[in-house]
Design a protein around this motif. Sequence first.
Motif, PDB file in Angstrom:
ATOM      1  N   ALA A  15       0.956  -1.459   0.042  1.00  0.00           N
ATOM      2  CA  ALA A  15      -0.262  -0.199  -0.252  1.00  0.00           C
ATOM      3  C   ALA A  15       0.970   1.222  -0.105  1.00  0.00           C
ATOM      4  N   GLY A  16       0.884   2.070  -0.682  1.00  0.00           N
ATOM      5  CA  GLY A  16       1.138   3.096  -1.155  1.00  0.00           C
ATOM      6  C   GLY A  16       3.299   3.378  -1.389  1.00  0.00           C
ATOM      7  N   TRP A  17       3.239   2.306  -1.569  1.00  0.00           N
ATOM      8  CA  TRP A  17       4.898   1.904  -2.177  1.00  0.00           C
ATOM      9  C   TRP A  17       4.957   2.379  -3.430  1.00  0.00           C
ATOM     10  N   GLN A  18       5.704   2.303  -3.848  1.00  0.00           N
ATOM     11  CA  GLN A  18       6.675   2.533  -5.822  1.00  0.00           C
ATOM     12  C   GLN A  18       7.654   1.966  -5.424  1.00  0.00           C
ATOM     13  N   SER A  19       8.316   0.966  -4.713  1.00  0.00           N
ATOM     14  CA  SER A  19       9.664   0.317  -4.523  1.00  0.00           C
ATOM     15  C   SER A  19       9.466  -0.867  -3.333  1.00  0.00           C
ATOM     16  N   ALA A  20       9.931  -2.435  -4.327  1.00  0.00           N
ATOM     17  CA  ALA A  20      10.033  -3.044  -2.964  1.00  0.00           C
ATOM     18  C   ALA A  20      11.855  -4.089  -3.883  1.00  0.00           C
ATOM     19  N   GLU A  21      11.859  -4.389  -2.297  1.00  0.00           N
ATOM     20  CA  GLU A  21      13.091  -5.436  -2.229  1.00  0.00           C
ATOM     21  C   GLU A  21      12.682  -6.774  -1.393  1.00  0.00           C
ATOM     22  N   LEU A  22      12.801  -7.273  -2.279  1.00  0.00           N
ATOM     23  CA  LEU A  22      13.131  -8.901  -2.354  1.00  0.00           C
ATOM     24  C   LEU A  22      13.995  -9.324  -2.329  1.00  0.00           C
ATOM     25  N   GLY A  23      13.558 -10.493  -0.938  1.00  0.00           N
ATOM     26  CA  GLY A  23      14.737 -11.622  -0.554  1.00  0.00           C
ATOM     27  C   GLY A  23      15.047 -12.579  -0.462  1.00  0.00           C
ATOM     28  N   GLY A  24      15.525 -14.019  -0.066  1.00  0.00           N
ATOM     29  CA  GLY A  24      15.613 -15.276   0.031  1.00  0.00           C
ATOM     30  C   GLY A  24      15.645 -15.522  -2.053  1.00  0.00           C
ATOM     31  N   LEU A  25      16.693 -14.545  -2.218  1.00  0.00           N
ATOM     32  CA  LEU A  25      16.383 -15.485  -3.592  1.00  0.00           C
ATOM     33  C   LEU A  25      17.827 -16.174  -4.213  1.00  0.00           C
ATOM     34  N   HIS A  26      18.161 -17.094  -4.358  1.00  0.00           N
ATOM     35  CA  HIS A  26      19.183 -18.126  -5.268  1.00  0.00           C
ATOM     36  C   HIS A  26      20.088 -17.856  -6.032  1.00  0.00           C
ATOM     37  N   TRP A  27      20.783 -18.530  -6.274  1.00  0.00           N
ATOM     38  CA  TRP A  27      21.977 -18.288  -6.821  1.00  0.00           C
ATOM     39  C   TRP A  27      21.517 -18.715  -8.125  1.00  0.00           C
ATOM     40  N   GLY A  28      21.868 -18.598  -9.319  1.00  0.00           N
ATOM     41  CA  GLY A  28      21.241 -20.268 -10.045  1.00  0.00           C
ATOM     42  C   GLY A  28      20.171 -20.536 -10.782  1.00  0.00           C
ATOM     43  N   GLN A  29      19.138 -19.002  -9.856  1.00  0.00           N
ATOM     44  CA  GLN A  29      17.748 -20.031 -10.275  1.00  0.00           C
ATOM     45  C   GLN A  29      17.478 -18.812 -11.481  1.00  0.00           C
ATOM     46  N   ASP A  30      16.627 -18.648 -11.829  1.00  0.00           N
ATOM     47  CA  ASP A  30      15.634 -17.840 -12.893  1.00  0.00           C
ATOM     48  C   ASP A  30      13.934 -17.374 -12.187  1.00  0.00           C
ATOM     49  N   TYR A  31      13.855 -15.623 -11.815  1.00  0.00           N
ATOM     50  CA  TYR A  31      12.333 -15.119 -11.039  1.00  0.00           C
ATOM     51  C   TYR A  31      11.598 -14.499 -12.622  1.00  0.00           C
ATOM     52  N   GLU A  32      11.213 -14.583 -12.620  1.00  0.00           N
ATOM     53  CA  GLU A  32       9.798 -14.067 -13.099  1.00  0.00           C
ATOM     54  C   GLU A  32       8.914 -12.579 -12.065  1.00  0.00           C
ATOM     55  N   PHE A  33       9.145 -11.392 -12.101  1.00  0.00           N
ATOM     56  CA  PHE A  33       8.213 -10.493 -12.058  1.00  0.00           C
ATOM     57  C   PHE A  33       7.353  -9.604 -12.349  1.00  0.00           C
ATOM     58  N   LYS A  34       6.084  -9.436 -11.787  1.00  0.00           N
ATOM     59  CA  LYS A  34       5.595  -8.775 -12.720  1.00  0.00           C
ATOM     60  C   LYS A  34       4.773  -7.542 -11.120  1.00  0.00           C
ATOM     61  N   VAL A  35       4.501  -6.584 -12.011  1.00  0.00           N
ATOM     62  CA  VAL A  35       3.189  -5.181 -11.045  1.00  0.00           C
ATOM     63  C   VAL A  35       1.730  -4.820 -11.840  1.00  0.00           C
ATOM     64  N   ARG A  36       1.127  -4.818 -10.136  1.00  0.00           N
ATOM     65  CA  ARG A  36      -0.129  -4.849 -10.671  1.00  0.00           C
ATOM     66  C   ARG A  36      -0.545  -3.373 -10.211  1.00  0.00           C
ATOM     67  N   PRO A  37      -1.101  -2.534 -10.671  1.00  0.00           N
ATOM     68  CA  PRO A  37      -1.787  -1.912  -9.812  1.00  0.00           C
ATOM     69  C   PRO A  37      -2.970  -2.064  -9.276  1.00  0.00           C
ATOM     70  N   SER A  38      -3.971  -1.473  -7.774  1.00  0.00           N
ATOM     71  CA  SER A  38      -4.664  -2.262  -7.125  1.00  0.00           C
ATOM     72  C   SER A  38      -5.454  -0.890  -6.473  1.00  0.00           C
ATOM     73  N   SER A  39      -6.588  -0.839  -6.840  1.00  0.00           N
ATOM     74  CA  SER A  39      -6.871   0.096  -5.530  1.00  0.00           C
ATOM     75  C   SER A  39      -8.436  -0.782  -4.517  1.00  0.00           C
ATOM     76  N   GLY A  40      -7.565  -1.427  -2.986  1.00  0.00           N
ATOM     77  CA  GLY A  40      -8.505  -2.156  -3.029  1.00  0.00           C
ATOM     78  C   GLY A  40      -8.600  -3.382  -3.786  1.00  0.00           C
ATOM     79  N   ARG A  41     -10.186  -3.165  -3.691  1.00  0.00           N
ATOM     80  CA  ARG A  41     -10.789  -4.911  -3.912  1.00  0.00           C
ATOM     81  C   ARG A  41     -10.267  -5.025  -5.278  1.00  0.00           C
ATOM     82  N   ALA A  42     -11.047  -3.960  -5.945  1.00  0.00           N
ATOM     83  CA  ALA A  42     -10.353  -3.502  -7.535  1.00  0.00           C
ATOM     84  C   ALA A  42      -8.852  -3.695  -7.867  1.00  0.00           C
ATOM     85  N   ARG A  43      -8.622  -4.398  -8.767  1.00  0.00           N
ATOM     86  CA  ARG A  43      -7.070  -4.613  -9.920  1.00  0.00           C
ATOM     87  C   ARG A  43      -6.711  -3.703 -10.900  1.00  0.00           C
TER      88      ARG A  43
END
Length: 100
Positions: A15-43
């Motif tokens: 809520a209200g953030w425009q960035s995030a730090e994600l931990g727990g990632l592992h070397w030698g792995q592939d990751y996919e990320f996406k972002v979605r806007p939300s206003s409470g219940r509506a996405r």
Amino acid sequence: APGDQGAPWAEELLAGWQSAELGGLHWGQDYEFKVRPSSGRARGPDSNVLLLRLPEKVPSAPPQEVTLKPGNGSVLVSWVPPPAENHNGIIRGYQVWSLG
């Protein structure tokens, strides 16, 4: 999601953030990320999927329990892989040296 391909997406509401730090990632792995806007219940619509590949690093610990068993003009070398938390990727092989 870390690890398995086809694993479910991990979702976090920031809520209200425009960035995030994600931990727990592992070397030698592939990751996919996406972002979605939300206003409470509506996405809103998802962003494009961003791909991240964390390169493998060399293992940070040696093999364990290395033993030698002499035979007829030969020697059997055996070992246990380093602990999983020290792999830093996928161990694909080992090199054995003999100095004499």
